[in-house]
Enzyme design. Structure first.
Site: not given
Length: 967
Positions: A838, A846, A855, A881
């Site tokens: 993760d 973000n 991204d 993620e």
């Protein structure tokens, strides 16, 4: 009731296979039919049964055919050429033909279902004799006897100027004629009169009978006379003053006599019996007699058709000597007698003799509710208003009532237990009378479920069962206490009318059906209306043979005990068990279907195997063996009519195929089982070959219909069977063929197929040149399309199994690999590890740098995974993620070291090219297959380890279920 001339009721055995006893005329079940029932006229001139099983009745207004349920009429309309509908005689032939003769000299014959008329004679024909050679002898009214060599030959008069009534041929081919001038004898066309010199009276002769032994009996205006050698002697002197109009010998060898004005007589070895209008005959003038294949006796009178049959049930009623018709209790005594308690007294029946017992002291008529027998054979009775009484020296004496110990004078149940205590169930509680005269009373205060006592029984543990209006109580004599049965709420049971102890089971007759109680386990099962019982209020349970017999207000029910036990023992599979049952009522000989209850015993099994049932009209008696015999009798099946689209079609001969036109939408068959004992209870099965290949149960439905049958040939079969018995080999068939329309014919279909083929071939040849011209172009297009399709399929396959953003395998591909390979690793005991990775604080990336940068981070990490991940491993984007990593043949420790290398590579990587001051770390949760049984658990372990890593500072590698290792 029939007046029995001789009171000697001895059992007569005619052969090793004959019945050991015969019913008296009073015990026969009788039925009557007349114009209100469908007959064309009430004067029944002749009755016959043809080979197919039909009963035929000749009247002055035509012929009637009876199938047990309804009459079908035949008059001059249905029999063309018959000069008049008035018929005098029926002659049933061994080959199945039926001749009818009657008014205006009419003669007709029914052969293979078709009628044809013969040339008429000069006047009314009273009877006809048809020889095996086809000769016809006619007995004419007022014009003597005539002879025809064949059906259409010229008539020759043998005797003139008298009325001939009956003709018969004996074993020596001598023809005998009963006439208004006495008896005539015809030998080889030579006629002579037999008169007083032979012992006959100077009187008209009306009828003739040739017995099974070959003895000739003549019925005259002055009695019946039988031929012994060359002389005639009286059959019975009692009949010498009677006009004998008809004669019959039954299968037991008994002779029946129909008279002009005294009804019917029967002569058997025990004597002569008489049945007349006072006993139920429609009229004392008897015109004809017949015994059918089921041994019923048919009597034609001038006021209707009458039948006597040996019904399953016989009866004792007030007309036979009972004190009252309203019977409440019956007792089978150890001395072989039957005791009957009714609303007006007490009777004892033994060897067919009935006596009425009187009270020792004059008082009001006695209404008896219950009966029992003590160890000495003495009879005790409970009454409606007089309390407890006892029979001593054929007198009834009072014993206990409300003034000297009873709680109530209404005593509905009495029982001696195994300790010889007498238990007395009253309308106000229970009383025990000990052998030494002590009295103990019990009511609801002592634990009884209710005070209104209707039934008593003792089980094999010495406990007393008490049936009341509000449930059942059980008295334990050792504890001197009552316990009450708690019925399941779904039973909805209150009244317990009767008990029957069956080993370790107690059967209870209740107001909601039959309950079986297991004495060992206290488990109860109910068999009631929902389970198929026709009546749910039951009064008494009796076991006899292989059946349980239940009494009710609607008749007596017979249940197959083996099937019932199987049904109750396996409730979950009960739907596959069929419990055979039958309800018997007035149609089976009971004078009343209302079997009384609420007092005990209301029904008993006697030592001879007969069941005695208390009813509202006497005692009904049944012998189960008689029921089994009835179901074994020959049963004929007939197809009565065939309809096509609602219109009747004449039935063909058995070997013929009936042709039907095209376009038939509906065919229907009406059929009947020719039983006259239980016609309403017959069951039917049908089979239509060409449509279905199995017999179909129709129940009691006597009609079957088929719609929209395709063209073809069919064979319809039907068979009838008695209730609860095997199917007999009595099937009837009807073959028919439905023609097709021209477009449904095979030839048309072949021509059509050939035409279509030629057209297709022409089109093919026409288009072939065009196809060749575009072949190259089409081939190129196809190849290009195939290439495009392959590329598209490859792209779709790649998209289906790869993440669009990272081009790593997606979760579907990862799950598929793990699902397909996990079991193999487990089976081979090979190591397999999974890691879930993760991106730490991805939401902040973000939020702080935009989703576009997020991204790009995901893509960069995917690139680093491809660079640093071992070749034998498997990495996939799990979603968002998260990434998953598979490490075949590696345990958790080794997988964790590889994950640590990846973690350091990502932590040290410079992400500032994507965004200033951007740094990225990841956390790993690692687990292996060492202690798991399925791949879902493996993923769960890895997820748990990841959760631990994220909650403990992130940027870590954590192994599941071990000491946390941060490498």
């Amino acid at each position: 009731m029939a007046r029995v001339v001789s009171l000697i009721l001895l059992c007569v055995c005619f052969s090793a296979f004959a019945e050991s006893t015969r019913l008296s005329l009073s015990d026969y079940f009788t039925e009557t039919w007349n114009t209100r029932s469908g007959l064309p006229h009430n004067s029944i001139n002749s009755v016959a049964q043809t080979k197919d099983g039909y009963i035929w009745i000749a009247t002055w207004e035509g012929l009637a055919r009876f199938n047990g349920r309804e009459f079908k009429l035949f008059t001059r309309t249905e029999i063309p050429g018959l000069p008049d509908s008035g018929l005098r005689s029926l002659i049933a032939m061994d080959n199945g033909d039926l001749y009818i003769v009657g008014a205006r000299g009419g003669i007709a014959v029914r052969s293979q279902g078709q009628w044809r008329s013969l040339p008429s004679s000069s006047t009314m024909i009273n009877h006809a004799l048809i020889s095996e050679q086809g000769e016809i002898w006619l007995a004419l009214e007022g014009q003597g006897i005539v002879y025809r060599a064949s059906e259409k030959a010229t008539e020759h008069t043998l005797v003139d100027k008298l009325s001939a009534y009956r003709l018969i041929k004996d074993k020596q081919n001598v023809i005998w004629a009963a006439t208004s001038d006495g008896l005539y004898k015809i030998e080889g066309k030579k006629v002579s009169k037999v008169g007083q010199e032979a012992g006959l009276p100077d009187a008209s002769a009306f009828t003739l009978l040739l017995t099974q032994s070959g003895t000739l009996i003549v019925g005259t205006e002055k009695g019946a006379w039988q031929k012994q050698h060359d002389k005639f002697v009286s059959v019975d002197a009692t009949l010498n003053h009677e006009s004998i109009s008809s004669l019959l010998e039954d299968t037991q060898g008994d002779i029946w006599f129909g008279t002009i004005n005294k009804g019917v007589f029967r002569l058997r070895q025990s004597g002569l019996e008489n049945l007349d209008a006072d006993d139920g005959l429609p009229n004392n003038r008897i015109l004809s007699l017949l015994q059918d294949r089921e041994k019923s006796i048919w009597v034609g009178t001038n006021a209707g058709l009458f039948r006597l049959r040996e019904a399953p049930f016989t009866n004792w009623s007030q007309s036979r000597g009972l004190a009252s018709d309203y019977v409440r209790t019956v007792l089978s005594h150890s001395d072989g007698s039957l005791w009957v308690g009714s609303s007006n007294g007490l009777n004892r029946i033994i060897n067919g003799e009935i006596t009425t017992l009187n009270q020792a002291y004059e008082r009001d008529p006695l209404s008896v509710l219950s009966l029992t027998e003590d160890k000495n054979g003495d009879v005790w009775l409970g009454t409606y208003t007089g309390g407890l009484m006892k029979v001593v020296n054929n007198k009834i004496y009072p014993v206990k009532n409300r003034t000297n110990g009873l709680l109530n004078n209404e005593v509905r149940a009495v029982l001696f237990d195994s300790s010889h205590n007498l238990w007395i169930g009253t309308a106000s509680g229970l009383t025990k009378l000990t052998d030494d005269g002590q009295i103990h009373s019990y009511t609801t205060e002592e634990g009884l479920a209710g005070n209104f006592i209707m039934a008593l029984s003792e089980d094999n543990q010495g406990q007393l069962w008490v049936g009341t209006g509000v449930g059942v109580s059980i008295f334990d004599p050792a504890l001197n206490t009552f316990s009450n049965i708690e019925f399941p709420e779904k039973f909805s049971t209150e009244y317990a009318f009767g008990f029957y102890l069956d080993g370790e089971k107690m059967w209870l007759a209740t107001d909601r059906g039959l309950i079986r109680y297991d004495l060992k386990t206290d488990v109860m099962h109910l068999f009631g209306r929902e389970q198929g019982l026709p009546v749910d209020k039951l009064f008494q349970v009796i076991e006899q043979g292989d059946s349980l017999w239940l009494t009710s207000n609607r008749g007596v029910i017979q249940l197959n005990k083996t099937q019932l036990t199987e049904f109750l023992d396996n409730p979950t599979g009960a739907e596959s068990v069929v419990v055979s049952m039958q309800l018997y009522d007035e149609g089976d000989g009971m004078l009343s279907a209302q079997a009384n209850g609420g007092s005990n015993p209301a029904a008993v099994t006697h030592s001879d195997g007969q069941l005695w049932v208390a009813t509202a009209k006497g005692v009904a008696i049944v012998k189960p063996e008689r029921l089994k015999e009835a179901s074994k009798r020959r049963l004929s099946t007939v197809i009565e009519s065939f309809e096509v689209d609602g219109k009747p079609v004449a039935l063909p001969a058995k070997s013929d195929v009936l042709s039907l036109p095209a376009g038939i939408s509906r065919v229907s068959f009406n059929y009947a089982g020719l039983s006259f004992i239980m016609p309403q209870r017959l069951n039917y099965q049908t089979h239509l070959s060409g449509y279905n290949e199995e017999w179909v149960d129709r129940g009691r439905l006597a009609i079957t219909e088929y719609t929209n049958l395709p063209p073809g040939e069919y064979t319809f079969k039907v068979r009838a069977g008695y209730p609860n018995s095997e199917w007999q080999n009595n099937e009837q068939t009807l073959r028919f063929r439905i023609a097709p329309y021209f477009w449904q014919k095979t030839s048309f279909k072949l021509v059509l197929i050939l035409g279509l083929f030629l057209i297709a071939y022409a089109i093919y040849k026409y288009r072939l040149y065009h196809y060749k011209r575009i072949e190259i172009e089409l081939t190129e297009k196809v190849e290009q399309q195939m290439h495009d399709l392959k590329n598209q399929a490859d792209a779709f396959a790649h998209l289906a199994n790869h993440d669009q953003l990272t081009q790593l395998p997606n979760r579907r591909a990862f799950d598929s690999w793990l699902f397909e390979n996990f079991s193999q690793f487990q089976h081979n005991k090979q190591s397999l590890s999974v890691a879930i990775m993760d991106i730490d604080h991805f939401k902040l990336i973000n939020d702080n740098f935009s989703h576009l940068i997020g991204d790009q981070v995901i893509c960069e990490i995917a690139r680093l995974l491809r660079i640093n991940f071992p070749d034998e491993g498997y990495a996939a984007r799990w979603g968002g993620e998260e990434f998953t990593l598979l490490f075949p043949h590696k345990g958790a420790d080794e997988a964790a070291r590889l994950c640590e290398i990846i973690r350091l590579e990502i932590a040290d990587y410079n992400f500032s090219e994507l965004a200033k001051e951007l740094s990225v770390t990841v956390s790993f949760g690692v687990a292996d297959n060492a202690n798991v049984t399925d791949y879902d658990r493996l993923l769960s372990h890895a997820d748990t380890a990841l959760y631990h890593a994220k909650n403990n500072g992130r940027n870590k590698v954590v192994i599941y279920n071990k000491e946390i290792l941060i490498l």
